[in-house]
Design a protein around this motif. Structure first.
Motif, PDB file in Angstrom:
ATOM      1  N   LEU A   1       0.887  -1.199  -0.101  1.00  0.00           N
ATOM      2  CA  LEU A   1       0.087   0.010  -0.037  1.00  0.00           C
ATOM      3  C   LEU A   1       1.036   1.193  -0.053  1.00  0.00           C
ATOM      4  O   LEU A   1       1.983   1.127   0.615  1.00  0.00           O
ATOM      5  CB  LEU A   1      -0.870   0.150   1.273  1.00  0.00           C
ATOM      6  CG  LEU A   1      -1.814   1.277   1.536  1.00  0.00           C
ATOM      7  CD1 LEU A   1      -2.727   1.281   0.408  1.00  0.00           C
ATOM      8  CD2 LEU A   1      -2.376   1.162   2.771  1.00  0.00           C
ATOM      9  N   GLN A   2       0.409   2.179  -0.714  1.00  0.00           N
ATOM     10  CA  GLN A   2       0.884   3.601  -0.640  1.00  0.00           C
ATOM     11  C   GLN A   2      -0.303   4.625  -0.161  1.00  0.00           C
ATOM     12  O   GLN A   2      -1.210   4.659  -0.806  1.00  0.00           O
ATOM     13  CB  GLN A   2       1.658   3.985  -1.910  1.00  0.00           C
ATOM     14  CG  GLN A   2       2.389   5.434  -2.135  1.00  0.00           C
ATOM     15  CD  GLN A   2       3.162   5.373  -3.126  1.00  0.00           C
ATOM     16  OE1 GLN A   2       3.272   4.726  -3.968  1.00  0.00           O
ATOM     17  NE2 GLN A   2       3.805   6.420  -3.365  1.00  0.00           N
ATOM     18  N   ILE A   3       0.222   5.606   0.644  1.00  0.00           N
ATOM     19  CA  ILE A   3      -0.750   6.540   0.887  1.00  0.00           C
ATOM     20  C   ILE A   3      -0.291   7.889   0.577  1.00  0.00           C
ATOM     21  O   ILE A   3       0.807   8.409   0.894  1.00  0.00           O
ATOM     22  CB  ILE A   3      -0.911   6.732   2.437  1.00  0.00           C
ATOM     23  CG1 ILE A   3      -1.714   5.366   2.798  1.00  0.00           C
ATOM     24  CG2 ILE A   3      -2.117   7.605   2.636  1.00  0.00           C
ATOM     25  CD1 ILE A   3      -2.043   5.050   4.309  1.00  0.00           C
ATOM     26  N   ILE A   4      -1.010   8.927  -0.430  1.00  0.00           N
ATOM     27  CA  ILE A   4      -0.464   9.893  -0.696  1.00  0.00           C
ATOM     28  C   ILE A   4      -1.340  11.035  -0.740  1.00  0.00           C
ATOM     29  O   ILE A   4      -2.613  10.990  -0.740  1.00  0.00           O
ATOM     30  CB  ILE A   4       0.130   9.798  -2.298  1.00  0.00           C
ATOM     31  CG1 ILE A   4      -0.816   9.930  -3.011  1.00  0.00           C
ATOM     32  CG2 ILE A   4       1.234   8.935  -2.313  1.00  0.00           C
ATOM     33  CD1 ILE A   4      -0.574   9.813  -4.541  1.00  0.00           C
ATOM     34  N   GLY A   5      -0.703  12.313  -0.629  1.00  0.00           N
ATOM     35  CA  GLY A   5      -1.659  13.566  -0.548  1.00  0.00           C
ATOM     36  C   GLY A   5      -1.539  14.207  -1.930  1.00  0.00           C
ATOM     37  O   GLY A   5      -0.517  14.212  -2.764  1.00  0.00           O
ATOM     38  N   SER A   6      -2.895  14.729  -2.413  1.00  0.00           N
ATOM     39  CA  SER A   6      -2.807  15.610  -3.663  1.00  0.00           C
ATOM     40  C   SER A   6      -3.626  16.542  -3.640  1.00  0.00           C
ATOM     41  O   SER A   6      -4.504  16.920  -2.656  1.00  0.00           O
ATOM     42  CB  SER A   6      -3.234  14.404  -5.109  1.00  0.00           C
ATOM     43  OG  SER A   6      -4.570  14.027  -4.744  1.00  0.00           O
ATOM     44  N   LYS A   7      -3.466  17.370  -4.697  1.00  0.00           N
ATOM     45  CA  LYS A   7      -4.197  18.669  -4.633  1.00  0.00           C
ATOM     46  C   LYS A   7      -4.807  19.034  -6.065  1.00  0.00           C
ATOM     47  O   LYS A   7      -3.957  18.890  -7.121  1.00  0.00           O
ATOM     48  CB  LYS A   7      -3.223  19.991  -4.236  1.00  0.00           C
ATOM     49  CG  LYS A   7      -4.009  21.338  -4.157  1.00  0.00           C
ATOM     50  CD  LYS A   7      -3.245  22.251  -3.507  1.00  0.00           C
ATOM     51  CE  LYS A   7      -3.809  23.827  -3.173  1.00  0.00           C
ATOM     52  NZ  LYS A   7      -2.919  24.892  -2.882  1.00  0.00           N
ATOM     53  N   TYR A   8      -6.049  19.303  -6.325  1.00  0.00           N
ATOM     54  CA  TYR A   8      -6.726  19.588  -7.654  1.00  0.00           C
ATOM     55  C   TYR A   8      -6.685  21.138  -7.807  1.00  0.00           C
ATOM     56  O   TYR A   8      -7.002  21.797  -6.919  1.00  0.00           O
ATOM     57  CB  TYR A   8      -7.881  18.850  -7.556  1.00  0.00           C
ATOM     58  CG  TYR A   8      -8.755  19.350  -8.841  1.00  0.00           C
ATOM     59  CD1 TYR A   8      -8.151  18.789 -10.065  1.00  0.00           C
ATOM     60  CD2 TYR A   8      -9.949  20.041  -8.747  1.00  0.00           C
ATOM     61  CE1 TYR A   8      -8.884  19.139 -11.227  1.00  0.00           C
ATOM     62  CE2 TYR A   8     -10.565  20.107  -9.933  1.00  0.00           C
ATOM     63  CZ  TYR A   8     -10.221  19.512 -11.218  1.00  0.00           C
ATOM     64  OH  TYR A   8     -10.894  20.055 -12.230  1.00  0.00           O
ATOM     65  N   ASP A   9      -6.224  21.459  -8.923  1.00  0.00           N
ATOM     66  CA  ASP A   9      -6.293  22.846  -9.581  1.00  0.00           C
ATOM     67  C   ASP A   9      -7.669  23.149 -10.069  1.00  0.00           C
ATOM     68  O   ASP A   9      -7.862  22.414 -11.330  1.00  0.00           O
ATOM     69  CB  ASP A   9      -5.094  23.111 -10.422  1.00  0.00           C
ATOM     70  CG  ASP A   9      -5.061  25.048 -10.729  1.00  0.00           C
ATOM     71  OD1 ASP A   9      -5.933  24.965 -11.456  1.00  0.00           O
ATOM     72  OD2 ASP A   9      -4.127  25.328 -10.215  1.00  0.00           O
ATOM     73  N   LEU A  10      -8.477  23.861  -9.656  1.00  0.00           N
ATOM     74  CA  LEU A  10     -10.036  24.065 -10.129  1.00  0.00           C
ATOM     75  C   LEU A  10     -10.060  24.419 -11.578  1.00  0.00           C
ATOM     76  O   LEU A  10     -10.709  23.737 -12.469  1.00  0.00           O
ATOM     77  CB  LEU A  10     -10.597  24.897  -9.308  1.00  0.00           C
ATOM     78  CG  LEU A  10     -11.001  24.503  -7.837  1.00  0.00           C
ATOM     79  CD1 LEU A  10     -11.657  25.578  -7.077  1.00  0.00           C
ATOM     80  CD2 LEU A  10     -11.862  23.232  -8.018  1.00  0.00           C
ATOM     81  N   ASP A  11      -9.198  25.390 -11.949  1.00  0.00           N
ATOM     82  CA  ASP A  11      -9.529  25.905 -13.275  1.00  0.00           C
ATOM     83  C   ASP A  11      -8.448  25.185 -14.344  1.00  0.00           C
ATOM     84  O   ASP A  11      -8.901  24.755 -15.570  1.00  0.00           O
ATOM     85  CB  ASP A  11      -9.178  27.778 -13.353  1.00  0.00           C
ATOM     86  CG  ASP A  11      -7.882  27.855 -12.784  1.00  0.00           C
ATOM     87  OD1 ASP A  11      -7.334  27.184 -11.979  1.00  0.00           O
ATOM     88  OD2 ASP A  11      -7.457  29.003 -13.102  1.00  0.00           O
ATOM     89  N   GLU A  12      -7.289  24.738 -13.815  1.00  0.00           N
ATOM     90  CA  GLU A  12      -6.153  24.128 -14.844  1.00  0.00           C
ATOM     91  C   GLU A  12      -6.782  22.650 -15.027  1.00  0.00           C
ATOM     92  O   GLU A  12      -6.465  22.123 -16.154  1.00  0.00           O
ATOM     93  CB  GLU A  12      -4.895  24.394 -14.292  1.00  0.00           C
ATOM     94  CG  GLU A  12      -4.283  25.864 -14.555  1.00  0.00           C
ATOM     95  CD  GLU A  12      -4.238  26.232 -15.745  1.00  0.00           C
ATOM     96  OE1 GLU A  12      -3.986  25.436 -16.737  1.00  0.00           O
ATOM     97  OE2 GLU A  12      -4.436  27.377 -15.891  1.00  0.00           O
ATOM     98  N   GLY A  13      -7.309  21.970 -13.955  1.00  0.00           N
ATOM     99  CA  GLY A  13      -7.761  20.711 -14.120  1.00  0.00           C
ATOM    100  C   GLY A  13      -6.773  19.686 -13.882  1.00  0.00           C
ATOM    101  O   GLY A  13      -6.780  18.352 -13.952  1.00  0.00           O
ATOM    102  N   GLY A  14      -5.499  20.235 -13.221  1.00  0.00           N
ATOM    103  CA  GLY A  14      -4.498  19.127 -13.102  1.00  0.00           C
ATOM    104  C   GLY A  14      -4.266  18.787 -11.623  1.00  0.00           C
ATOM    105  O   GLY A  14      -4.824  19.408 -10.791  1.00  0.00           O
ATOM    106  N   VAL A  15      -3.774  17.674 -11.276  1.00  0.00           N
ATOM    107  CA  VAL A  15      -3.613  17.164  -9.871  1.00  0.00           C
ATOM    108  C   VAL A  15      -2.146  16.790  -9.774  1.00  0.00           C
ATOM    109  O   VAL A  15      -1.450  16.334 -10.685  1.00  0.00           O
ATOM    110  CB  VAL A  15      -4.309  15.794  -9.590  1.00  0.00           C
ATOM    111  CG1 VAL A  15      -4.040  14.939  -8.407  1.00  0.00           C
ATOM    112  CG2 VAL A  15      -5.873  15.724 -10.093  1.00  0.00           C
ATOM    113  N   SER A  16      -1.622  17.636  -8.788  1.00  0.00           N
ATOM    114  CA  SER A  16      -0.380  17.699  -8.311  1.00  0.00           C
ATOM    115  C   SER A  16      -0.128  16.677  -6.982  1.00  0.00           C
ATOM    116  O   SER A  16      -1.199  16.642  -6.346  1.00  0.00           O
ATOM    117  CB  SER A  16       0.229  19.074  -7.972  1.00  0.00           C
ATOM    118  OG  SER A  16      -0.493  19.751  -7.084  1.00  0.00           O
TER     119      SER A  16
END
Length: 250
Positions: free
Chosen positions: A232-247
């Protein structure tokens, strides 16, 4: 033939002529547009249907599927999804095999299946305001990892989170909203200690809150065991509302 009979014949002949003319409309027949290579129908039908391996056991492979899907979403090139009765019946008879758990904020602008371009049976999604982790969310993640053998858990926050903004601004909260704010408040305190304010403060709180949820998940004995076994791997991510990308957040 007498005069009366002649009159009737002439009258009938005139009616026949009038009726025959009624079949010829005086209005032009509307043109029917022909399909060409630019038609929407042809473009839609030419898009391939999304497919993946039925069972994904590697955290790295699961992450790659999510990143590839988000790139398609960001570029506006999402694939068709099999939502047929055949697919639904197959999922019912053979069970689900999702390859990732997504703990996402409930914000209507952040639908995980869409922004990762995934289909039926691909994602085990848990949505809660502020993507916070309480015993209920944790239990849902534990179920997916222990019983469905999901190899990847992603905490998905996003910019301009309303729950985080409410925690930063403070003020009175009614009902059970205070329970959500209470989970986010420690991240607010940490961000404020760095001397931030305004939008930078809110975005830093969003980042810290995502990381806090990741740490809350890692406290689980069930998840910790899977982590130690490299299952298992647990990660955090953030979504850019207008650009549509997930970092991905470190």
């Amino acid at each position: 033939m007498n005069r009366s009979s002649s009159y009737i014949c002439v009258t009938l002949l005139g009616l026949l002529i009038l009726l025959s003319g009624c079949h010829q409309s005086s209005y032009p027949t509307p043109a029917i547009p022909s399909a060409d290579k630019n038609s929407t129908v042809l473009e839609t039908s030419s898009v391939p249907v999304y497919q993946r391996m039925e069972k994904v056991t590697s955290p790295e492979a699961a992450m790659q599927l999510l990143l590839e899907g988000n790139q398609r979403f960001k570029a506006g090139k999402v694939l068709n999804k099999d939502i047929s009765i055949t697919r639904r019946t197959d999922l019912l008879r053979n069970g689900q095999h999702p390859f990732a758990v997504i703990v996402s904020c409930s914000d209507s602008r952040v639908p995980p299946e869409m922004l990762f371009d995934q289909a039926l049976g691909d994602l085990f999604v848990i949505r809660v305001a502020g993507n916070v982790i309480t015993p209920v969310e944790l239990g849902s993640v534990e179920y997916a990892v222990e019983h469905l053998k999901v190899p990847l858990v992603v905490v998905l926050g996003h910019e301009s989170c309303g729950a985080v903004t409410a925690a930063v601004e403070g003020g009175e909260t009614k009902g059970s909203i205070s329970a959500v704010i209470a989970k986010i408040t420690p991240s607010v305190i940490r961000a404020e200690s760095d001397g931030l304010s305004g939008n930078p403060l809110i975005e830093q709180c969003v980042n810290l809150n995502i990381q806090s949820s990741v740490q809350d998940l890692k406290k689980s004995l069930i998840l910790k065991e899977a982590l130690e076994k490299k299952q298992l791997q647990i990660i955090g991510s953030k979504y850019d509302l207008d650009e549509g990308g997930v970092s991905i957040l470190n």
